[in-house]
Design a protein around this motif. Structure first.
Motif, PDB file in Angstrom:
ATOM      1  N   ARG A  22      -7.430 158.188 -14.839  1.00 19.95           N
ATOM      2  CA  ARG A  22      -6.568 158.263 -13.832  1.00 19.95           C
ATOM      3  C   ARG A  22      -5.638 157.087 -13.321  1.00 19.95           C
ATOM      4  O   ARG A  22      -4.559 156.943 -13.291  1.00 19.95           O
ATOM      5  CB  ARG A  22      -7.240 158.765 -12.708  1.00 19.95           C
ATOM      6  CG  ARG A  22      -7.778 160.209 -12.949  1.00 19.95           C
ATOM      7  CD  ARG A  22      -8.249 160.945 -11.497  1.00 19.95           C
ATOM      8  NE  ARG A  22      -9.449 159.978 -11.102  1.00 19.95           N
ATOM      9  CZ  ARG A  22     -10.553 160.487 -11.155  1.00 19.95           C
ATOM     10  NH1 ARG A  22     -10.821 161.601 -11.773  1.00 19.95           N
ATOM     11  NH2 ARG A  22     -11.301 159.554 -10.505  1.00 19.95           N
ATOM     12  N   GLU A  23      -6.444 155.677 -13.547  1.00 17.83           N
ATOM     13  CA  GLU A  23      -5.832 154.643 -13.176  1.00 17.83           C
ATOM     14  C   GLU A  23      -4.727 154.064 -14.145  1.00 17.83           C
ATOM     15  O   GLU A  23      -3.790 153.897 -13.830  1.00 17.83           O
ATOM     16  CB  GLU A  23      -6.811 153.527 -12.932  1.00 17.83           C
ATOM     17  CG  GLU A  23      -7.747 153.762 -11.745  1.00 17.83           C
ATOM     18  CD  GLU A  23      -8.825 152.732 -11.855  1.00 17.83           C
ATOM     19  OE1 GLU A  23      -8.750 151.682 -12.539  1.00 17.83           O
ATOM     20  OE2 GLU A  23      -9.499 152.436 -10.592  1.00 17.83           O
ATOM     21  N   HIS A  24      -5.189 154.457 -15.483  1.00 16.57           N
ATOM     22  CA  HIS A  24      -4.204 154.188 -16.490  1.00 16.57           C
ATOM     23  C   HIS A  24      -2.909 155.140 -16.352  1.00 16.57           C
ATOM     24  O   HIS A  24      -1.662 154.571 -16.423  1.00 16.57           O
ATOM     25  CB  HIS A  24      -4.718 154.458 -17.962  1.00 16.57           C
ATOM     26  CG  HIS A  24      -3.874 154.059 -19.060  1.00 16.57           C
ATOM     27  ND1 HIS A  24      -3.470 152.783 -19.405  1.00 16.57           N
ATOM     28  CD2 HIS A  24      -3.162 155.051 -19.785  1.00 16.57           C
ATOM     29  CE1 HIS A  24      -2.730 152.923 -20.434  1.00 16.57           C
ATOM     30  NE2 HIS A  24      -2.364 154.307 -20.691  1.00 16.57           N
ATOM     31  N   ALA A  25      -3.052 156.291 -16.212  1.00 17.78           N
ATOM     32  CA  ALA A  25      -1.944 157.098 -15.824  1.00 17.78           C
ATOM     33  C   ALA A  25      -0.973 156.822 -14.787  1.00 17.78           C
ATOM     34  O   ALA A  25       0.164 156.846 -14.779  1.00 17.78           O
ATOM     35  CB  ALA A  25      -2.540 158.603 -15.681  1.00 17.78           C
ATOM     36  N   TYR A  26      -1.727 156.206 -13.582  1.00 18.86           N
ATOM     37  CA  TYR A  26      -1.106 155.861 -12.421  1.00 18.86           C
ATOM     38  C   TYR A  26      -0.212 154.537 -12.751  1.00 18.86           C
ATOM     39  O   TYR A  26       1.230 154.402 -12.400  1.00 18.86           O
ATOM     40  CB  TYR A  26      -1.806 155.587 -11.319  1.00 18.86           C
ATOM     41  CG  TYR A  26      -1.361 155.093 -10.007  1.00 18.86           C
ATOM     42  CD1 TYR A  26      -0.136 155.645  -9.396  1.00 18.86           C
ATOM     43  CD2 TYR A  26      -1.800 153.831  -9.454  1.00 18.86           C
ATOM     44  CE1 TYR A  26       0.256 155.308  -8.119  1.00 18.86           C
ATOM     45  CE2 TYR A  26      -1.238 153.386  -8.321  1.00 18.86           C
ATOM     46  CZ  TYR A  26      -0.459 153.860  -7.624  1.00 18.86           C
ATOM     47  OH  TYR A  26       0.245 153.525  -6.681  1.00 18.86           O
ATOM     48  N   ARG A  27      -0.896 153.642 -13.489  1.00 15.70           N
ATOM     49  CA  ARG A  27      -0.008 152.452 -13.754  1.00 15.70           C
ATOM     50  C   ARG A  27       1.062 152.754 -14.816  1.00 15.70           C
ATOM     51  O   ARG A  27       2.297 152.206 -14.832  1.00 15.70           O
ATOM     52  CB  ARG A  27      -1.003 151.350 -14.696  1.00 15.70           C
ATOM     53  CG  ARG A  27      -2.027 150.892 -13.845  1.00 15.70           C
ATOM     54  CD  ARG A  27      -2.447 149.586 -14.364  1.00 15.70           C
ATOM     55  NE  ARG A  27      -3.151 149.640 -15.536  1.00 15.70           N
ATOM     56  CZ  ARG A  27      -4.361 149.825 -15.852  1.00 15.70           C
ATOM     57  NH1 ARG A  27      -5.147 150.090 -15.003  1.00 15.70           N
ATOM     58  NH2 ARG A  27      -4.788 150.205 -17.037  1.00 15.70           N
ATOM     59  N   ILE A  84       3.064 138.361  -4.804  1.00 11.94           N
ATOM     60  CA  ILE A  84       2.908 139.568  -5.596  1.00 11.94           C
ATOM     61  C   ILE A  84       3.013 138.956  -7.362  1.00 11.94           C
ATOM     62  O   ILE A  84       2.163 139.165  -8.093  1.00 11.94           O
ATOM     63  CB  ILE A  84       3.804 140.742  -5.522  1.00 11.94           C
ATOM     64  CG1 ILE A  84       3.543 141.307  -4.099  1.00 11.94           C
ATOM     65  CG2 ILE A  84       3.649 141.706  -6.434  1.00 11.94           C
ATOM     66  CD1 ILE A  84       4.563 142.306  -3.446  1.00 11.94           C
ATOM     67  N   MET A  85       4.106 138.323  -7.546  1.00 12.69           N
ATOM     68  CA  MET A  85       4.466 137.758  -8.720  1.00 12.69           C
ATOM     69  C   MET A  85       3.610 136.670  -9.365  1.00 12.69           C
ATOM     70  O   MET A  85       3.342 136.443 -10.396  1.00 12.69           O
ATOM     71  CB  MET A  85       5.949 137.366  -8.790  1.00 12.69           C
ATOM     72  CG  MET A  85       6.867 138.159  -8.452  1.00 12.69           C
ATOM     73  SD  MET A  85       6.943 139.630  -9.570  1.00 12.69           S
ATOM     74  CE  MET A  85       7.563 139.110 -11.380  1.00 12.69           C
ATOM     75  N   ARG A  86       2.913 136.114  -8.298  1.00 13.98           N
ATOM     76  CA  ARG A  86       1.648 135.055  -8.746  1.00 13.98           C
ATOM     77  C   ARG A  86       0.616 135.684  -9.068  1.00 13.98           C
ATOM     78  O   ARG A  86      -0.351 135.268 -10.068  1.00 13.98           O
ATOM     79  CB  ARG A  86       1.494 134.228  -7.539  1.00 13.98           C
ATOM     80  CG  ARG A  86       2.613 133.112  -7.524  1.00 13.98           C
ATOM     81  CD  ARG A  86       1.960 131.710  -6.744  1.00 13.98           C
ATOM     82  NE  ARG A  86       1.551 132.239  -5.228  1.00 13.98           N
ATOM     83  CZ  ARG A  86       2.295 132.105  -4.207  1.00 13.98           C
ATOM     84  NH1 ARG A  86       3.552 131.617  -4.264  1.00 13.98           N
ATOM     85  NH2 ARG A  86       1.687 132.429  -3.187  1.00 13.98           N
ATOM     86  N   ILE A  87       0.277 136.989  -8.800  1.00 12.70           N
ATOM     87  CA  ILE A  87      -0.842 137.874  -9.189  1.00 12.70           C
ATOM     88  C   ILE A  87      -2.100 137.091  -9.171  1.00 12.70           C
ATOM     89  O   ILE A  87      -2.984 137.206 -10.138  1.00 12.70           O
ATOM     90  CB  ILE A  87      -0.663 138.627 -10.659  1.00 12.70           C
ATOM     91  CG1 ILE A  87      -0.288 137.704 -11.695  1.00 12.70           C
ATOM     92  CG2 ILE A  87       0.358 139.539 -10.410  1.00 12.70           C
ATOM     93  CD1 ILE A  87      -0.326 138.264 -13.090  1.00 12.70           C
ATOM     94  N   GLY A  88      -2.391 136.209  -8.132  1.00 11.31           N
ATOM     95  CA  GLY A  88      -3.777 135.580  -8.019  1.00 11.31           C
ATOM     96  C   GLY A  88      -3.685 134.154  -8.554  1.00 11.31           C
ATOM     97  O   GLY A  88      -4.489 133.448  -8.430  1.00 11.31           O
ATOM     98  N   GLY A  89      -2.574 133.629  -9.237  1.00  8.36           N
ATOM     99  CA  GLY A  89      -2.220 132.372  -9.755  1.00  8.36           C
ATOM    100  C   GLY A  89      -1.464 131.440  -8.921  1.00  8.36           C
ATOM    101  O   GLY A  89      -1.168 131.658  -7.847  1.00  8.36           O
ATOM    102  N   PRO A 137      -2.689 146.211 -11.646  1.00 15.39           N
ATOM    103  CA  PRO A 137      -3.733 146.549 -10.954  1.00 15.39           C
ATOM    104  C   PRO A 137      -4.005 145.181  -9.844  1.00 15.39           C
ATOM    105  O   PRO A 137      -4.109 145.578  -8.635  1.00 15.39           O
ATOM    106  CB  PRO A 137      -5.008 146.524 -11.796  1.00 15.39           C
ATOM    107  CG  PRO A 137      -4.293 146.980 -12.906  1.00 15.39           C
ATOM    108  CD  PRO A 137      -3.171 146.432 -13.226  1.00 15.39           C
ATOM    109  N   ILE A 138      -3.586 144.060 -10.303  1.00 11.78           N
ATOM    110  CA  ILE A 138      -3.727 142.822  -9.384  1.00 11.78           C
ATOM    111  C   ILE A 138      -2.672 142.689  -8.543  1.00 11.78           C
ATOM    112  O   ILE A 138      -2.939 142.463  -7.153  1.00 11.78           O
ATOM    113  CB  ILE A 138      -3.713 141.357 -10.083  1.00 11.78           C
ATOM    114  CG1 ILE A 138      -4.931 141.597 -11.226  1.00 11.78           C
ATOM    115  CG2 ILE A 138      -3.885 140.379  -9.340  1.00 11.78           C
ATOM    116  CD1 ILE A 138      -5.062 140.115 -12.285  1.00 11.78           C
ATOM    117  N   ALA A 139      -1.386 143.055  -8.915  1.00 14.34           N
ATOM    118  CA  ALA A 139      -0.182 143.399  -8.009  1.00 14.34           C
ATOM    119  C   ALA A 139      -0.542 144.121  -7.022  1.00 14.34           C
ATOM    120  O   ALA A 139       0.053 144.024  -5.840  1.00 14.34           O
ATOM    121  CB  ALA A 139       1.045 143.493  -9.030  1.00 14.34           C
ATOM    122  N   LEU A 140      -1.027 145.384  -7.374  1.00 14.73           N
ATOM    123  CA  LEU A 140      -1.142 146.435  -6.451  1.00 14.73           C
ATOM    124  C   LEU A 140      -1.941 145.968  -5.417  1.00 14.73           C
ATOM    125  O   LEU A 140      -1.985 146.342  -3.942  1.00 14.73           O
ATOM    126  CB  LEU A 140      -1.496 147.894  -7.221  1.00 14.73           C
ATOM    127  CG  LEU A 140      -0.482 148.468  -8.099  1.00 14.73           C
ATOM    128  CD1 LEU A 140      -1.287 149.498  -8.582  1.00 14.73           C
ATOM    129  CD2 LEU A 140       0.551 148.787  -7.180  1.00 14.73           C
TER     130      LEU A 140
END
Length: 209
Positions: A43-48, A94-99, A112-115
């Protein structure tokens, strides 16, 4: 026909996220757990994939900064408009996605990280809206200086320095006579945190100060 279909797709809402599994105190076999986990991942893959399909207007297989901004604008329709909308700092986050550095494109695997970052922005904006609502006791849509000072005192845990208060008002283009609106409170808090960082170097300062 093609243009009509394209227009309909553009105006559609962002795909709904997959439902979260209910927490029930039931004992399952390991094979049952594996099947449930496989369905969740599917489901998560389909959502992405659905998000990528909708917002990847350039058809590169990834999302550019502008495409991520459109996605975030559609997903963050609650609270965010009340605090002035998405800022450049929000998109950078958002564009850093944790970096430490901003990516130029986000792949499906990075979504997933961006969300998750978007969820944190939504939660932060909700806190700001709740704070504003709490101190807007007269329901005027504007916080007079006395109410802003009380709000900052609650956050800081000690009385607000008057020079810091004047600095915050100046940074958002407000004054003691006008007070500040909900849309200005987010920027005001960012400026105030910078004041705190100057007094205490161990405190983080928000970008743009």
């Amino acid at each position: 026909m093609g243009s009509a279909a394209s227009s309909s797709s553009t105006s559609a809402e962002a795909p709904a996220p997959p439902p979260q599994p209910r927490s029930e105190r039931v004992t399952y076999s390991y094979s049952t757990f594996q099947r449930r986990e496989a369905r969740r991942l599917q489901r998560e893959h389909a959502y992405r994939y659905a998000l990528l399909l909708k917002y990847d207007k350039s058809r590169t297989g990834s999302l550019s900064r502008d495409e991520v901004k459109e996605l975030a604008s559609d997903l963050l329709k609650e609270y965010t408009p009340q605090v002035g909308g998405l800022s450049d700092e929000d998109i950078d986050l958002i564009m850093r996605i944790g970096g430490e550095t901003c990516e130029t494109q986000l792949s499906a695997d990075q979504l997933p990280i961006a969300l998750a970052v978007m969820d944190s922005i939504k939660a932060s904006n909700k806190e700001i809206v709740d704070l504003f609502t709490k101190y807007d006791v007269n329901k005027t849509g504007v916080l007079p200086v006395a109410q802003l000072e009380a709000l900052l005192t609650e956050i800081g845990g000690e009385p607000t320095d008057q020079k810091d208060l004047e600095y915050v008002l100046k940074k958002v283009g407000a004054s003691a006579e006008t007070g500040i609106s909900a849309a200005e409170l987010k920027a005001a808090l960012g400026s105030w945190y910078c004041c705190c960082a100057e007094h205490d170097p161990s405190q983080p300062c928000s970008p743009g100060c």
